[in-house]
Design a protein around this motif. Sequence first.
Motif, PDB file in Angstrom:
ATOM      1  N   TYR A 123      57.115 -46.636 -48.447  1.00  0.00           N
ATOM      2  CA  TYR A 123      57.411 -45.777 -49.700  1.00  0.00           C
ATOM      3  C   TYR A 123      58.162 -44.465 -49.369  1.00  0.00           C
ATOM      4  CZ  TYR A 123      53.996 -49.277 -51.172  1.00  0.00           C
ATOM      5  OH  TYR A 123      53.285 -50.345 -51.366  1.00  0.00           O
ATOM      6  N   ALA A 124      58.916 -43.948 -50.167  1.00  0.00           N
ATOM      7  CA  ALA A 124      59.400 -42.707 -49.786  1.00  0.00           C
ATOM      8  C   ALA A 124      59.391 -42.036 -51.428  1.00  0.00           C
ATOM      9  CB  ALA A 124      61.035 -42.777 -49.417  1.00  0.00           C
ATOM     10  N   TYR A 125      58.941 -40.564 -51.195  1.00  0.00           N
ATOM     11  CA  TYR A 125      59.195 -39.474 -52.622  1.00  0.00           C
ATOM     12  C   TYR A 125      60.019 -38.391 -52.224  1.00  0.00           C
ATOM     13  CZ  TYR A 125      55.314 -42.448 -54.299  1.00  0.00           C
ATOM     14  OH  TYR A 125      54.531 -43.658 -54.701  1.00  0.00           O
ATOM     15  N   GLN A 126      60.646 -38.214 -53.148  1.00  0.00           N
ATOM     16  CA  GLN A 126      61.758 -37.076 -52.923  1.00  0.00           C
ATOM     17  C   GLN A 126      61.081 -35.655 -53.248  1.00  0.00           C
ATOM     18  OE1 GLN A 126      65.640 -37.419 -54.499  1.00  0.00           O
ATOM     19  NE2 GLN A 126      66.021 -35.154 -54.347  1.00  0.00           N
ATOM     20  N   LEU A 127      60.963 -34.634 -52.614  1.00  0.00           N
ATOM     21  CA  LEU A 127      60.534 -33.455 -52.728  1.00  0.00           C
ATOM     22  C   LEU A 127      61.332 -32.575 -53.727  1.00  0.00           C
ATOM     23  CD1 LEU A 127      59.506 -32.665 -48.952  1.00  0.00           C
ATOM     24  CD2 LEU A 127      57.961 -32.950 -50.840  1.00  0.00           C
ATOM     25  N   GLN A 128      60.864 -31.858 -54.581  1.00  0.00           N
ATOM     26  CA  GLN A 128      61.669 -30.839 -55.428  1.00  0.00           C
ATOM     27  C   GLN A 128      61.495 -29.817 -54.684  1.00  0.00           C
ATOM     28  OE1 GLN A 128      63.647 -32.301 -57.547  1.00  0.00           O
ATOM     29  NE2 GLN A 128      62.526 -34.390 -57.110  1.00  0.00           N
ATOM     30  N   ALA A 129      62.648 -29.299 -54.049  1.00  0.00           N
ATOM     31  CA  ALA A 129      62.499 -27.866 -53.567  1.00  0.00           C
ATOM     32  C   ALA A 129      63.866 -27.089 -53.423  1.00  0.00           C
ATOM     33  CB  ALA A 129      62.089 -28.081 -52.232  1.00  0.00           C
ATOM     34  N   GLU A 130      63.661 -25.722 -53.556  1.00  0.00           N
ATOM     35  CA  GLU A 130      64.936 -24.717 -53.350  1.00  0.00           C
ATOM     36  C   GLU A 130      65.710 -24.994 -52.236  1.00  0.00           C
ATOM     37  OE1 GLU A 130      64.821 -23.681 -56.899  1.00  0.00           O
ATOM     38  OE2 GLU A 130      65.987 -22.672 -55.920  1.00  0.00           O
ATOM     39  N   THR A 131      64.815 -24.995 -51.031  1.00  0.00           N
ATOM     40  CA  THR A 131      65.669 -25.143 -49.786  1.00  0.00           C
ATOM     41  C   THR A 131      64.854 -26.390 -48.953  1.00  0.00           C
ATOM     42  OG1 THR A 131      64.015 -23.828 -48.524  1.00  0.00           O
ATOM     43  CG2 THR A 131      65.978 -22.675 -49.568  1.00  0.00           C
ATOM     44  N   PRO A 132      65.796 -27.144 -48.108  1.00  0.00           N
ATOM     45  CA  PRO A 132      65.147 -28.132 -47.389  1.00  0.00           C
ATOM     46  C   PRO A 132      64.005 -28.083 -46.640  1.00  0.00           C
ATOM     47  CG  PRO A 132      67.557 -28.064 -47.254  1.00  0.00           C
ATOM     48  CD  PRO A 132      67.028 -26.741 -47.892  1.00  0.00           C
ATOM     49  N   LYS A 133      63.826 -26.889 -46.145  1.00  0.00           N
ATOM     50  CA  LYS A 133      62.505 -26.427 -45.281  1.00  0.00           C
ATOM     51  C   LYS A 133      61.290 -26.136 -46.203  1.00  0.00           C
ATOM     52  CE  LYS A 133      62.160 -24.542 -40.753  1.00  0.00           C
ATOM     53  NZ  LYS A 133      62.966 -23.848 -39.693  1.00  0.00           N
ATOM     54  N   SER A 134      61.542 -25.607 -47.414  1.00  0.00           N
ATOM     55  CA  SER A 134      60.550 -25.272 -48.208  1.00  0.00           C
ATOM     56  C   SER A 134      59.652 -26.686 -48.650  1.00  0.00           C
ATOM     57  CB  SER A 134      60.907 -24.264 -49.447  1.00  0.00           C
ATOM     58  OG  SER A 134      61.881 -25.018 -50.022  1.00  0.00           O
ATOM     59  N   GLY A 135      60.519 -27.488 -48.875  1.00  0.00           N
ATOM     60  CA  GLY A 135      59.865 -28.838 -49.247  1.00  0.00           C
ATOM     61  C   GLY A 135      58.836 -29.345 -48.490  1.00  0.00           C
TER      62      GLY A 135
ATOM     63  N   HIS B 130      69.811 -27.043 -41.401  1.00  0.00           N
ATOM     64  CA  HIS B 130      68.528 -26.632 -41.955  1.00  0.00           C
ATOM     65  C   HIS B 130      67.391 -26.682 -41.042  1.00  0.00           C
ATOM     66  CE1 HIS B 130      70.655 -26.811 -45.741  1.00  0.00           C
ATOM     67  NE2 HIS B 130      71.141 -28.129 -45.375  1.00  0.00           N
ATOM     68  N   PHE B 131      67.442 -27.733 -39.962  1.00  0.00           N
ATOM     69  CA  PHE B 131      66.433 -27.939 -39.295  1.00  0.00           C
ATOM     70  C   PHE B 131      66.571 -27.880 -37.691  1.00  0.00           C
ATOM     71  CE2 PHE B 131      64.215 -29.634 -42.931  1.00  0.00           C
ATOM     72  CZ  PHE B 131      65.241 -30.309 -43.570  1.00  0.00           C
ATOM     73  N   ASP B 132      65.599 -27.968 -37.104  1.00  0.00           N
ATOM     74  CA  ASP B 132      65.688 -27.708 -35.530  1.00  0.00           C
ATOM     75  C   ASP B 132      66.530 -28.821 -34.927  1.00  0.00           C
ATOM     76  OD1 ASP B 132      63.842 -26.973 -32.827  1.00  0.00           O
ATOM     77  OD2 ASP B 132      64.440 -29.057 -32.741  1.00  0.00           O
ATOM     78  N   PRO B 133      67.497 -28.176 -33.974  1.00  0.00           N
ATOM     79  CA  PRO B 133      68.363 -29.113 -33.550  1.00  0.00           C
ATOM     80  C   PRO B 133      68.195 -30.389 -32.458  1.00  0.00           C
ATOM     81  CG  PRO B 133      68.491 -27.066 -32.214  1.00  0.00           C
ATOM     82  CD  PRO B 133      67.580 -27.027 -33.329  1.00  0.00           C
ATOM     83  N   MET B 134      66.767 -30.846 -32.412  1.00  0.00           N
ATOM     84  CA  MET B 134      66.660 -31.875 -31.469  1.00  0.00           C
ATOM     85  C   MET B 134      66.650 -33.041 -32.292  1.00  0.00           C
ATOM     86  SD  MET B 134      62.990 -32.664 -29.310  1.00  0.00           S
ATOM     87  CE  MET B 134      62.279 -33.499 -30.689  1.00  0.00           C
TER      88      MET B 134
END
Length: 499
Positions: free
Chosen positions: A47-59, A381-385
Motif C-alpha cells: 500500500y502507498a499513501y501520499q504525504l501532504q507537505a510543503e517540501t519533500p523533506k518535511s513530509g 531534495h534528498f541525500d545523493p546516495m
Amino acid sequence: MFKKILIANRGEIAIRIMQAAKCLNIETVAIFHEVDREMPFVHFADYAYQLQAETPKSGYLDIDQIIEIARTCGAEAIHPGYGFLSENGGFSQACEDAGVKFIGPKAHAITVMGSKTGARELMLKAGVPIVPGYNQKATDMNEFKRKASEIGYPVLLKAAAGGGGKGMRLVEREEDLIENYEGAQREAIKSFGDDLVYMEKYVINPKHIEIQILGDEHGNYVYLGERDCSIQRRHQKVIEEAPSNILTEEIRQAMGKVAIDAAKACGYVNAGTIEFLLDINKNFYFLEMNTRLQVEHPVTEIICGLDLAVEQIKIAAGYPLGFTQEDVNLQGHAIECRIYAEDPLENFMPDLGAIDYLRSPVGRGVRVDGGIETGTEVSMHFDPMLAKLITWGSNREDAISKMIAALKDYRVIGFNTIIPFLIEVMEDETFRNGYFDTGYIPNHFDFEKLKQRRIAPEEELTAVAAFLFTKNENKNVVKDPTPKINNWKANQLAIRNLN
Ligand code: MV4
C-alpha cells in the motif's frame, strides 16, 4: 507477529525493510511525497499513501501525519529506517502514545544518547571508557583553561547537541582556546539551537570502529562483531567493512562487552550501534551511540548470516532473540561501497539528473541495496546516495577483488558518481594493506591520480554506444538507430557505429 507495518522512510532503506517484512509475510505500507511517486519503493509496497507537505523533506518528518496514516490503514508498527525521524525521541514516544509499535528503542534511550555530554556521563557511570575530557559548560574560562592543561593539548571542542563532526574545533595551544570556544558556541547555537560545548583530548589519527548490538524486550543482549568505518569524507562514511582487519579477537570481545554495558546502561531495546575511536595503541574510547539501524548494516548481517531488519521486527513484536552470544559466528569478510551521485573531482559536489541507463552488478558474493532504476530522477531534495554495493569474500583480499570487479561492472549513465573514486581506493596499497585511519581521504588519497584515470568521455560514450549497439544487434527488433539513452553524444556515436 504484525500483519501490516508502515515504513516511514524512502529509497533503498525503505525497500530493504519491505524485503524483511515480506520474509515475515507482513504487508507493507509506504508513505511518499509527490516527487517520489514513481520511485521503486512506492511500487514495491503493498500500500502507498501520499504525504501532504510543503517540501519533500518535511513530509517525511511530519510525525502527526505519519501516525495518522498508520492508524487509518491499520498498520500495527512503524519502522523509521535511518535519518528522518529514526533518532527522534518524540517520534518514538508519539508512536507509543498512539498505540503503534515503534520498531526501535524507547524515547528515553534515544534522548539520552542524543546528548553527547549526557551520553558521556552515563558511560562514565557504566564503566565504559570515554576520551578524557570535560563535560561541564565553561562558566569560568580560567577553570576551563586549567582543565585543558590537565587534559593536555591538543584538545577538541565539540557541540553537545552535535554529531557527525559538525562544530568540532581542534585547539593546539592555550592561547587559541577562548577564541575557538566562543566560535564553537556560536556554531552550535546556529546549527543545533544549543550552545553547550564540551572538551575532549584529541585522539591522533584514530580508526572509527563500531559495534553492532541487538537487545530484546526480555533483557537479552548480543554483539555482532565490529565494522571499520574509517574511510569517510567530511564525516560522511563512504566505505565500511566487517570485520576490521586490525582487531584481535581479544579486543573484539572487550569492545563487544563494553558495547553491551553501554546498551544496558540506557535500557536499550532493538538494534543499536556503539561507535568507538581506536587509537594507534589499540585503546578504544566511546564516541557516541547510534539508536537506529545504520546504512552500513549489510556488512554485519552478511558475515553473521543474520537479517538485521527481520531481527528488529521480531524484537518489536516481543519475540526473544532466539540465539545467544555463543551462536554468533563471524564468517569471511564483507565490504560496502556507498554509490553517491557526486563528482569526486569536484570535491564530491552532488551531481543531479535522470538515470539514462542503470545496470547493477550481480554474481556470487555481490549484493546491491538500491532504490533506483533506469529513468529515476536524482533530485537535490534528498541525500545523493543512490545505492550500496556490498561484496563478501572468504577473506579481505577476496572481498576486495569482488568489489573491484563489481564496481567496474556497474553502469550508472546520466551523471557523475563516485564509482571511479571507489575503484581507485580498492586498488590503493594503503587501503589494501589495512593501515588506514580516519585521515585516509583528506591526507592520503591521490586525487591527481584519479584525474589521470578519468575515462575520456569519448571512450565512455563509445563503450555505452557499443553496448547499446550489441544490445540492439542481439534483439530481433526493427533496427532502431536511436539508442535509448538521452545522451546526444552517445546517440551520435551509436548511429555512427551502426552505419
Ligand atoms: C574525535 C576525534 C579525535 N579525538 N574525538 C568526528 C565526527 C564525530 N563522530 C567525532 N569525530 C571525531 N572525534 C576526539 N577526542 C576524531 C574525530 C574524527 C573522526 C572520527 C570518526 C570518523 C571520522 C573522523 C574524521 C575526522 C575526525
